[in-house]
Design an enzyme around this catalytic site. Sequence first.
Site, mmCIF file in Angstrom:
data_model
loop_
_atom_site.group_PDB
_atom_site.id
_atom_site.type_symbol
_atom_site.label_atom_id
_atom_site.label_comp_id
_atom_site.label_asym_id
_atom_site.label_seq_id
_atom_site.Cartn_x
_atom_site.Cartn_y
_atom_site.Cartn_z
ATOM 1 N N LYS A 168 0.804 -1.238 0.000
ATOM 2 C CA LYS A 168 0.000 0.000 0.000
ATOM 3 C C LYS A 168 0.833 1.282 0.000
ATOM 4 C CE LYS A 168 -4.170 -1.535 2.386
ATOM 5 N NZ LYS A 168 -5.148 -1.025 3.348
ATOM 6 N N ASP A 224 -10.300 3.819 2.043
ATOM 7 C CA ASP A 224 -10.557 3.447 3.443
ATOM 8 C C ASP A 224 -11.361 4.523 4.173
ATOM 9 O OD1 ASP A 224 -9.392 0.981 3.409
ATOM 10 O OD2 ASP A 224 -7.432 1.685 4.109
ATOM 11 N N GLY A 256 -0.541 2.639 11.255
ATOM 12 C CA GLY A 256 -0.931 2.935 9.879
ATOM 13 C C GLY A 256 -2.440 2.993 9.710
ATOM 14 N N THR A 290 2.301 3.842 22.919
ATOM 15 C CA THR A 290 3.517 4.641 22.758
ATOM 16 C C THR A 290 3.099 6.089 22.488
ATOM 17 O OG1 THR A 290 4.426 2.681 21.693
ATOM 18 C CG2 THR A 290 5.743 4.688 21.552
HETATM 19 P P1 ATR Z 1 -1.470 -0.881 11.560
HETATM 20 O O1 ATR Z 1 -0.789 -0.360 10.335
HETATM 21 O O2 ATR Z 1 -2.333 -2.078 11.306
HETATM 22 O O3 ATR Z 1 -2.182 0.171 12.336
HETATM 23 P P2 ATR Z 1 0.859 -0.728 13.252
HETATM 24 O O4 ATR Z 1 1.339 0.425 12.474
HETATM 25 O O5 ATR Z 1 1.835 -1.749 13.675
HETATM 26 O O6 ATR Z 1 -0.275 -1.495 12.465
HETATM 27 O O7 ATR Z 1 0.075 -0.183 14.537
HETATM 28 C C1 ATR Z 1 -0.475 -0.998 15.455
HETATM 29 C C2 ATR Z 1 -1.195 -0.170 16.530
HETATM 30 O O8 ATR Z 1 -1.663 -1.072 17.509
HETATM 31 C C3 ATR Z 1 -0.310 0.813 17.245
HETATM 32 O O9 ATR Z 1 -1.093 1.876 17.730
HETATM 33 C C4 ATR Z 1 0.217 -0.049 18.401
HETATM 34 O O10 ATR Z 1 0.662 0.681 19.494
HETATM 35 P P3 ATR Z 1 2.203 1.180 19.589
HETATM 36 O O11 ATR Z 1 2.313 2.356 18.687
HETATM 37 O O12 ATR Z 1 2.388 1.515 21.006
HETATM 38 O O13 ATR Z 1 3.022 0.011 19.134
HETATM 39 C C5 ATR Z 1 -1.045 -0.800 18.740
HETATM 40 N N1 ATR Z 1 -0.817 -2.061 19.441
HETATM 41 C C6 ATR Z 1 -0.534 -3.251 18.883
HETATM 42 N N2 ATR Z 1 -0.450 -4.204 19.826
HETATM 43 C C7 ATR Z 1 -0.667 -3.602 21.019
HETATM 44 C C8 ATR Z 1 -0.727 -4.042 22.386
HETATM 45 N N3 ATR Z 1 -0.524 -5.331 22.709
HETATM 46 N N4 ATR Z 1 -0.997 -3.143 23.342
HETATM 47 C C9 ATR Z 1 -1.216 -1.845 23.021
HETATM 48 N N5 ATR Z 1 -1.181 -1.362 21.759
HETATM 49 C C10 ATR Z 1 -0.910 -2.224 20.772
#
Ligand code: ATR
Length: 277
Positions: free
Chosen positions: A66, A102, A131, A154
């Site tokens: 993407k 989206d 993302g 984070t």
């Molecule tokens: P996507 O593109 O599908 O959004 P990503 O960029 O990896 O995937 O983002 C995942 C999101 O889920 C982020 O907000 C991540 O939080 P962090 O920025 O702190 O990593 C969140 N996330 C994933 N697993 C998590 C967990 N176990 N607890 C809290 N937040 C989680």
Amino acid sequence: MTTKSFVIGHPIAHSKSPLIHGYWLEQLGIAGDYQALDVAPADLPTLFDDLRRGEYLGGNVTLPHKEAVIKMCDIVAPEAVEIGAVNTLVAKQGAVHGTNTDLYGFLSNLDQQAPNWDRESETAIVLGAGGAARAILIALRNRGFSQIHILNRTLERAQSLANELKGPFQAHRFEAFADLAPSASFLVNTTSIGMHGTKFDDVDLGLLKSDAVVTDIVYTPMITPLLATASARGLKTVDGLGMLLHQAVPGFEAWYGKRPEVTLKLRQLIETAMEDK
Ligand code: ATR
């Protein structure tokens, strides 16, 4: 002239897009051909050559392509530039147009499943800053929400998103939920929490306004723990499968010239296919 379209990914086996577009082609009596193509990153230039030569009408783009395809498109729609990802390609007179549906899919799903979900357009809470959060944040801003809180594990990631996107965004950690929830009329989860039985710790849905709408972009399972808790508390919920169905509409219309509908029958077809997995 070609009648072919595609979804590209790597891997691609789990994509539901061929079922969705295949259903619409059949329903509308269109002699089209929508294929799932496993395309490795190194083979993207060849696919773009094929598009420019008129071998395909266009197609959908899924992981991991993407972001990469943005640079390969001849014309990129403003929303795709802002989201930073293209999910739909349309070939027109030798040029490849890239867009991102989206934003449209997210809003249309809510409009269909929870009419007036945006009537207050005041405070929204978005869980996650990855993302998938970007399209949702832009969609809520475009709908006129005046305060959009981004809560993330984070904090820095939420902050950089809030700074980068222009709009009424504020970044917080999940712990801020209790303070923010009483004024929020809309909550969306954009994280992967909810898949594989995971759930939130610091999110007490009982603190939201009683008429709040809660949605999740995770759709495996269809009823995530977040949605189940929200329903149990009497809140209106919208699952994430509808976003997948609605985001497919603009591409189909651009390729085949007819606007397809997201019906209960289509939803049931996809739900059944997911159960069979
Ligand atoms: P996507 O593109 O599908 O959004 P990503 O960029 O990896 O995937 O983002 C995942 C999101 O889920 C982020 O907000 C991540 O939080 P962090 O920025 O702190 O990593 C969140 N996330 C994933 N697993 C998590 C967990 N176990 N607890 C809290 N937040 C989680």
